[in-house]
Write an enzyme that holds these catalytic residues in place. Structure first.
Site: not given
Length: 389
Positions: A136, A158, A200, A242, A252, A256, A260, A263, A267, A280
């Site tokens: 955990r 993330k 990026e 960032k 997010e 935030r 993206n 993206h 994606h 990517h």
């Protein structure tokens, strides 16, 4: 919502290593940027000691750097295990994640075990997710070795794995203790990975810092040539932006999401072609082109600024023509499972003048017009033909 990053000097920082703090409500940590950090004992000062440390890497990076990292950890941990994963986005899945858990359990890792993520974005995302889940939650440190990871994926907490229906759909927000961005590791990157990382870097200009966009335009050739000073500044400024965004919106819920940019389209390209066919950064670069075109058609961005974005991405050696995938419906289906979608409505990060971003939906018909104008079936065929049999 405000999206312009605070004005920060464009002069190189005199601090070695350069230190960019991320201030969060629960805990803050530093991004350290410089050459030689991997072999500098000072890089690890203040990190926890434990019975076990697990270095998670891949078949490409581990032979280059795992022993050097282990040498620096010898005095901090009684045992060091190295977990070597297969390389590539197509291995960012549960089966590969279980290799990390198998190694931790076999080594009798406890709640004080420290995970070190040594590699690019795939290694960092999976190591962080494993750290969030094991017992955990155990501490982890990011040691990114690609440009893309140093300027983006290692920063901000993330973590995720892919699902066949969508990228990074299963994951957690889980912050590292520290990010060690050793710029010397970029020396061993293939040119294709450098270009993918520049996608990026470029994104930070349109979304938050028009001056930085100007700087990238002027210094792109130096970045492609891996000029140390240019790379150091690009990594530092990217991390500053960032860190500023993440410190205001860790999970997010609003601001935030501007990170993206490109993206949602990107994606869809990755999932539609098959994970790993395009890197990517290549998919994001092309996605930024499509998002810039959509921004212009919605009247948010003037045609000249949109053309500058497209031209810079093309100069960086990134694709500016998209694959057709299976057609408009396939594109829309992939984008409807994007994490920014709400109730099946696709929401895009768009550019509202260079240096400012916003997030809003767009009519499906307009989105498909942009895709049709910027796609070619020859791209699909060429991408798949380039894959090993």
């Amino acid at each position: 919502m405000p999206t312009a990053a605070p004005a920060l000097t464009l002069a190189p920082s005199p601090e070695i290593p350069r230190r960019v703090p991320i201030a969060l409500d629960a805990r803050s940590y530093d991004i350290l940027i410089g050459r030689g950090l991997l072999d500098d004992p000072a890089s690890y000062e203040g990190l926890p000691r434990s019975a076990l440390a697990a270095i998670v890497s891949n078949t490409t990076v581990a032979p280059l750097y795992a022993e050097r990292l282990a040498a620096q950890l010898q005095g901090r941990h009684r045992r060091i295990e190295t977990v070597v994963l297969p390389d590539g986005e197509d291995h960012k899945d549960w089966a590969t994640m279980n290799r990390i858990f198998d190694a931790l359990l076999a080594a009798q890792g406890d709640r004080k075990t420290v995970i070190y993520a040594l590699g690019g974005g795939v290694v960092g995302d999976m190591s962080g997710f494993a750290a969030a889940c094991y017992m955990r939650g155990v501490p982890f440190v990011q040691v990114p070795t690609t440009l893309l990871a140093q300027v983006d994926s290692s920063v901000g907490g993330k973590t995720a794995v892919n699902h066949p229906l969508g990228k990074n759909m299963i994951g957690a927000f889980y912050q590292p203790l520290r990010v060690l961005a050793d710029l010397a590791t970029l020396d061993t990157l293939p040119d294709r990975e450098i270009r993918a990382g520049l996608a990026e870097v470029i994104k930070y200009g349109p979304i938050a810092d028009a001056d930085f966009f100007d700087w990238i335009e002027r210094n792109l050739d130096a970045l492609l040539a891996r000029d140390p000073a240019a790379l150091a500044h690009a990594v530092q400024r990217s991390c500053e932006i960032k860190a500023w965004v993440v410190s205001q919106d860790e999970r997010e819920s609003g601001l935030r999401a501007i990170l993206n940019y490109g993206h949602t389209f990107g994606h869809a390209i990755e999932a539609g072609l098959g994970f790993g066919v395009w890197l990517h950064g290549e998919a994001v670069g092309c996605g930024m082109v499509l998002a810039a075109e959509l921004s212009a058609r919605l009247g948010l961005l003037d045609a000249g600024a949109a053309a500058r974005i497209v031209r810079l991405i093309e100069r960086a050696g990134l694709p500016v023509i998209a694959p057709v995938l299976g057609g408009a419906e396939d594109w829309l289906a992939h984008m409807r499972v994007d994490k920014k979608a709400e109730g099946g409505e696709i929401r895009f990060v768009l550019i509202d003048g260079l240096g400012r971003a916003c997030m809003r939906p767009a009519p499906d018909a307009l989105v498909t017009e942009v895709i049709a104008a910027r796609s070619d079936p020859a791209v699909d065929a060429a991408a798949r033909a380039a894959q090993p049999a």
